[in-house]
Scaffold this active site. Structure first.
Site, mmCIF file in Angstrom:
data_model
loop_
_atom_site.group_PDB
_atom_site.id
_atom_site.type_symbol
_atom_site.label_atom_id
_atom_site.label_comp_id
_atom_site.label_asym_id
_atom_site.label_seq_id
_atom_site.Cartn_x
_atom_site.Cartn_y
_atom_site.Cartn_z
ATOM 1 N N LYS A 193 -77.915 26.208 -78.435
ATOM 2 C CA LYS A 193 -77.972 24.796 -78.026
ATOM 3 C C LYS A 193 -77.512 23.934 -79.200
ATOM 4 O O LYS A 193 -78.223 23.767 -80.187
ATOM 5 C CB LYS A 193 -79.394 24.372 -77.636
ATOM 6 C CG LYS A 193 -79.349 22.997 -76.956
ATOM 7 C CD LYS A 193 -80.691 22.320 -76.891
ATOM 8 C CE LYS A 193 -80.927 21.305 -77.962
ATOM 9 N NZ LYS A 193 -79.964 20.195 -78.070
ATOM 10 N N GLU A 268 -85.354 26.055 -90.453
ATOM 11 C CA GLU A 268 -84.735 25.370 -91.606
ATOM 12 C C GLU A 268 -84.957 23.886 -91.375
ATOM 13 O O GLU A 268 -84.326 23.298 -90.497
ATOM 14 C CB GLU A 268 -83.242 25.677 -91.679
ATOM 15 C CG GLU A 268 -82.913 27.122 -91.948
ATOM 16 C CD GLU A 268 -83.322 27.580 -93.332
ATOM 17 O OE1 GLU A 268 -83.550 26.732 -94.207
ATOM 18 O OE2 GLU A 268 -83.441 28.799 -93.513
ATOM 19 N N CYS A 304 -80.004 17.935 -95.338
ATOM 20 C CA CYS A 304 -81.371 18.382 -95.610
ATOM 21 C C CYS A 304 -81.641 18.490 -97.100
ATOM 22 O O CYS A 304 -82.730 18.220 -97.554
ATOM 23 C CB CYS A 304 -81.608 19.723 -94.934
ATOM 24 S SG CYS A 304 -80.348 20.934 -95.371
ATOM 25 N N GLU A 404 -88.665 11.844 -95.574
ATOM 26 C CA GLU A 404 -87.240 12.153 -95.539
ATOM 27 C C GLU A 404 -86.535 11.003 -94.821
ATOM 28 O O GLU A 404 -86.800 10.745 -93.646
ATOM 29 C CB GLU A 404 -87.005 13.458 -94.793
ATOM 30 C CG GLU A 404 -85.551 13.854 -94.810
ATOM 31 C CD GLU A 404 -85.252 15.096 -94.000
ATOM 32 O OE1 GLU A 404 -85.781 15.234 -92.888
ATOM 33 O OE2 GLU A 404 -84.469 15.922 -94.487
HETATM 34 P P1 NDP Z 1 -83.925 17.221 -84.618
HETATM 35 O O1 NDP Z 1 -85.099 18.031 -85.018
HETATM 36 O O2 NDP Z 1 -84.141 15.950 -83.942
HETATM 37 O O3 NDP Z 1 -82.975 18.074 -83.653
HETATM 38 C C1 NDP Z 1 -82.496 19.353 -83.997
HETATM 39 C C2 NDP Z 1 -82.151 20.096 -82.737
HETATM 40 O O4 NDP Z 1 -83.347 20.328 -81.987
HETATM 41 C C3 NDP Z 1 -81.220 19.314 -81.799
HETATM 42 O O5 NDP Z 1 -80.364 20.238 -81.139
HETATM 43 C C4 NDP Z 1 -82.203 18.687 -80.840
HETATM 44 O O6 NDP Z 1 -81.634 18.310 -79.605
HETATM 45 C C5 NDP Z 1 -83.186 19.831 -80.679
HETATM 46 N N1 NDP Z 1 -84.477 19.446 -80.138
HETATM 47 C C6 NDP Z 1 -85.092 18.235 -80.192
HETATM 48 N N2 NDP Z 1 -86.289 18.316 -79.545
HETATM 49 C C7 NDP Z 1 -86.414 19.580 -79.078
HETATM 50 C C8 NDP Z 1 -87.407 20.269 -78.338
HETATM 51 N N3 NDP Z 1 -88.523 19.674 -77.928
HETATM 52 N N4 NDP Z 1 -87.213 21.561 -78.047
HETATM 53 C C9 NDP Z 1 -86.097 22.201 -78.462
HETATM 54 N N5 NDP Z 1 -85.103 21.602 -79.144
HETATM 55 C C10 NDP Z 1 -85.260 20.310 -79.475
HETATM 56 O O7 NDP Z 1 -83.055 17.080 -85.940
HETATM 57 P P2 NDP Z 1 -81.701 16.300 -86.142
HETATM 58 O O8 NDP Z 1 -80.648 16.815 -85.228
HETATM 59 O O9 NDP Z 1 -82.004 14.842 -86.141
HETATM 60 O O10 NDP Z 1 -81.306 16.782 -87.631
HETATM 61 C C11 NDP Z 1 -81.887 16.220 -88.722
HETATM 62 C C12 NDP Z 1 -82.971 17.106 -89.309
HETATM 63 O O11 NDP Z 1 -82.475 18.409 -89.537
HETATM 64 C C13 NDP Z 1 -83.412 16.595 -90.661
HETATM 65 O O12 NDP Z 1 -84.806 16.621 -90.777
HETATM 66 C C14 NDP Z 1 -82.776 17.600 -91.631
HETATM 67 O O13 NDP Z 1 -83.428 17.688 -92.852
HETATM 68 C C15 NDP Z 1 -82.800 18.850 -90.845
HETATM 69 N N6 NDP Z 1 -81.795 19.786 -91.339
HETATM 70 C C16 NDP Z 1 -82.190 20.871 -92.058
HETATM 71 C C17 NDP Z 1 -81.276 21.743 -92.606
HETATM 72 C C18 NDP Z 1 -81.716 22.956 -93.372
HETATM 73 O O14 NDP Z 1 -80.943 23.891 -93.512
HETATM 74 N N7 NDP Z 1 -82.932 23.005 -93.887
HETATM 75 C C19 NDP Z 1 -79.841 21.542 -92.419
HETATM 76 C C20 NDP Z 1 -79.524 20.370 -91.642
HETATM 77 C C21 NDP Z 1 -80.480 19.533 -91.113
HETATM 78 P P3 NDP Z 1 -80.877 16.915 -79.424
HETATM 79 O O15 NDP Z 1 -80.553 16.342 -80.759
HETATM 80 O O16 NDP Z 1 -79.668 17.307 -78.680
HETATM 81 O O17 NDP Z 1 -81.835 16.061 -78.660
#
Ligand code: NDP
Length: 504
Positions: A193, A268, A304, A404
Site C-alpha cells: 500500500k 520504521e 525521518c 517531530e
Molecule cells: P503516516 O503514518 O501518516 O502514513 C504512513 C502510511 O500509513 C501511509 O501509507 C498511510 O496511508 C498509512 N496509514 C495511515 N493510517 C493507517 C492505518 N490506520 N492503517 C494502515 N495504514 C495506515 O505517515 P506519513 O505518510 O505522514 O509519513 C511521515 C512519517 O513517516 C513521519 O513520522 C516520518 O518520520 C516517518 N518516516 C520514517 C522513516 C524511517 O525510515 N524511519 C522514513 C520516512 C518516513 P495514507 O497516507 O495513504 O492515508
C-alpha cells in the site's frame, strides 16, 4: 504568475492509478477514487482507486495463493537473483521517468532525486542488487546434540509468508526498495500500500517488476488512504507480517490492531535526531550547512532522520547560527522540474497547518526566531511552502524540541560541556539518528557509543543500502538495510532428525 504543473503532467505521461490483484490491473470494485492535489500548486494531478475491504481481501488472497501454491517461495536461487538483478537494471533505465512521476506526486524536486543518492532511483536499484546477493547466502546452523546420542539438528530460514508493506509519501524510491528488496529475496509475497499522497511513481515501479519476470500474484497493490484501505490490510488474518514506515501514531495503532493474530511487525518511525557540534569540529560552518541541509533542502525536513535539534557548544554558537542562517537563505522553492528548485513543498494543507502551528507555539514559548517562520507568498501562494525556519535558544523541554515537526524547522540548543550535550541529546522519546562534529577521535567514539540512536554519523551522515537503518526507543522496531533486514522477512526453523539404523 501562479505556478502550474499541468503541462508537466502531460510531458511525463502520468496516467491515473489502478489496483494490481494477481497480475491484473483494475479499478476499485465500487469504483471509488481519490484525487491527488499537487502540494506545490493545489492542482488536481490524477486519481487513484480507493481499495475497500473486499479489494484488499482479494489482494491478500492472491498473495496467499502465490505463497502457498506458487513457485516464488521455493524458486531456485538463480531465478530469484535473476529477477532482482534485472529489476535493478530496469529501475536505472527508467530513472528519469520515475523522477518525473515522483515530482508530480509529492513535489520532491529533480535537483534532489537526481543529485542526492538517498533520494535517487539509483539507491533503490542498489538496494535490490544488494538483496539479490543474500538469496543464496543466508543459511542456518548444524548443532551438536546437547543430550548426546546420534541425531542431527539443523536450522533454516524460511520466508515469513505474506507481507503487508505500507509506505509513507516522502521517499518512495528508497522505502519501496527497502521493503520489497528483502521480502522478494527471501521468497515472500507482498501486498503493497503506497501512500495516497505518492502512488504514481510506486505504481510504475510495480509495473516494472513484471517486466523483470516476477510471477503474477507475488506483488499485489492496493491504493487508497489509511482508512479503509490500510486498516483492512493490517487486520487481515491471512497477512503474516506488516512492514510499515510512517508516523509513530500509526505505528502504535498497527501494533495494537495486529495483535489479534500476533503478526510479525517491523516499524520504521519518526525521529527528533540531535546533532552535537563541538568547538573542535573540523569545520563549524560545514556542520551548520549540513545540519540545515537535512532540515530544509530536498524534502524540506520531511525526512525521518533529519537532524532537527542542533546542540551547539557555546564557544561556537554564534558562528554556527550565522552559517545556518546563510544556508537557510540559499533554499529555493518553485517548479520541482526546474533544477534551480532545491526544496519541496509540505505534502498537504493539514501538514502545512500543523507546521505553522508548531512554529507559532515555539515563538510563544520563548524560542528566538532567527529566520523564516512563515508561509511563502507571491506566485507560490497556492502551494504548501514554509520558509526555512531556525529557532535559537531553544530549551529541550519546549514542544519545538520534542515533537517531530516534519517541516523545515531547526531547533538550536546551546550546551556547555560534553555530559550536558549527551544528556540533552538522549532526552527524547525518539532514537533514529544522531550526528556529532569533533576532531577528537576519542570523543567521537566515546559519544557514538553513548548516544541512544540507531545510526550515528561522525562529521557527516549518509544512508547506504547495505547498512542497518532503524530506531532505538519510539523510532521503531527492527532494521532495514543489510543482512538483518533480509532475516526480518524469514522465520527461523529447527529441523531435528534422530539417526536410527533403519534410516541408514
Ligand atoms: P503516516 O503514518 O501518516 O502514513 C504512513 C502510511 O500509513 C501511509 O501509507 C498511510 O496511508 C498509512 N496509514 C495511515 N493510517 C493507517 C492505518 N490506520 N492503517 C494502515 N495504514 C495506515 O505517515 P506519513 O505518510 O505522514 O509519513 C511521515 C512519517 O513517516 C513521519 O513520522 C516520518 O518520520 C516517518 N518516516 C520514517 C522513516 C524511517 O525510515 N524511519 C522514513 C520516512 C518516513 P495514507 O497516507 O495513504 O492515508
Amino acid at each position: 504568475m501562479t505556478l502550474s504543473l499541468g503541462p508537466r503532467r502531460d510531458a511525463v505521461g502520468l496516467k491515473d492509478g489502478a489496483l494490481l490483484v494477481d497480475g491484473k490491473w483494475r479499478p476499485a470494485s465500487d469504483g471509488a477514487t481519490w484525487t491527488h492535489r499537487h502540494p506545490a500548486t493545489g492542482e488536481a494531478i490524477g486519481t487513484v482507486p480507493v481499495a475497500n475491504e473486499s479489494d484488499v481481501d482479494e489482494a491478500v488472497r492472491a498473495a496467499r495463493h502465490a505463497f502457498d501454491e506458487g513457485d516464488w517461495p521455493r524458486a531456485r536461487a538463480h531465478i530469484r537473483v535473476g529477477v532482482l538483478l534485472r529489476y535493478a537494471s530496469l529501475l536505472r533505465e527508467h530513472a528519469e521517468e520515475l523522477r518525473g512521476l515522483q515530482a508530480l506526486d509529492n513535489g520532491v524536486p529533480l535537483m534532489f532525486s537526481t543529485n542526492i543518492y538517498a533520494g535517487s532511483v539509483e539507491i533503490a536499484a542498489d538496494v535490490f542488487t544488494h538483496h539479490a546477493g543474500w538469496v543464496d547466502k543466508v543459511g542456518g546452523q548444524t548443532l551438536p546434540p546437547y543430550q548426546g546420542g546420534d541425531h542431527l539438528a539443523m536450522t533454516f530460514r524460511d520466508p515469513i509468508g505474506v507481507v503487508a508493506a505500507i509506505l509513507p509519501w516522502n521517499a518512495p524510491f528508497l522505502l519501496f526498495a527497502q521493503k520489497l528488496g528483502p521480502a522478494l529475496a527471501a521468497g515472500c509475497t507482498v501486498v503493497l500500500k503506497p501512500s495516497e499522497f505518492a502512488s504514481f511513481a510506486v505504481l510504475r515501479m510495480v509495473e516494472l517488476l513484471s517486466e523483470a519476470g516476477l510471477p503474477d500474484g507475488v506483488v499485489n497493490v492496493v491504493t487508497g488512504p489509511g482508512s479503509p484501505t490500510g486498516e483492512a490490510l493490517i487486520t487481515h488474518p491471512l497477512v503474516d507480517k506488516i512492514s510499515f514506515t510512517g508516523s509513530r501514531a500509526v505505528g502504535r495503532h498497527i501494533v495494537e490492531a495486529s495483535a489479534g493474530t500476533l503478526k510479525r511487525v517491523s516499524l520504521e518511525l519518526g525521529g527528533k535526531s540531535p546533532t552535537l557540534v563541538f568547538p573542535d569540529a573540523p569545520d563549524v560552518g560545514m556542520a551548520a550547512m549540513t545540519t540545515v541541509g537535512t532540515v530544509t533542502m530536498g524534502l524540506s525536513g520531511q525526512a525521518c532522520v533529519a537532524h532537527t535539534r542542533a546542540l551547539v557548544h557555546r564557544d561556537v554558537y554564534d558562528q554556527f547560527l550565522g552559517a545556518a542562517e546563510t544556508m537557510a537563505g540559499a533554499v529555493t522553492y518553485g517548479d520541482p522540474f526546474e533544477l534551480s528548485t532545491t526544496a519541496s513543498p509540505l505534502i498537504n494543507t493539514r501538514q502545512l497547518d500543523r507546521v505553522l502551528g508548531l512554529i507559532e507555539r515555539g515563538r510563544a514559548a520563548g524560542a528566538r526566531l532567527v529566520c523564516g517562520g512563515e508561509r511563502a507568498g507571491g506566485d507560490l501562494a497556492e502551494g504548501n511552502f514554509v520558509r526555512p525556519t531556525i529557532f535559537a535558544d531553544v530549551d529541550n523541554d519546549m514542544e519545538i524540541a520534542r515533537e517531530e515537526v516534519f517541516g523545515p524547522v531547526l531547533a538550536v540548543i546551546p550546551f556547555t560541556d560534553e555530559n550536558e550535550a549527551v544528556r540533552i541529546a538522549n532526552d527524547t522519546d525518539y532514537g533514529l539518528g544522531a550526528g556529532l562534529y569533533t576532531a577528537d577521535a576519542k570523543r567521537a567514539f566515546r559519544l557514538a557509543r553513548r548516544l541512544r540512536a540507531g545510526t550515528v554519523g561522525i562529521n557527516g551522515f549518509q544512508v547506504e543500502p547495505h547498512l542497518p537503518f532503524g530506531g532505538f526507543k519510539q523510532s521503531g522496531l527492527g532494521r532495514e538495510g543489510g543482512q538483518s533486514a533480509f532475516e526480518a522477512y524469514t522465520e527461523l526453523k529447527t529441523v531435528l532428525m534422530p539417526l536410527t539404523d533403519e534410516m541408514m
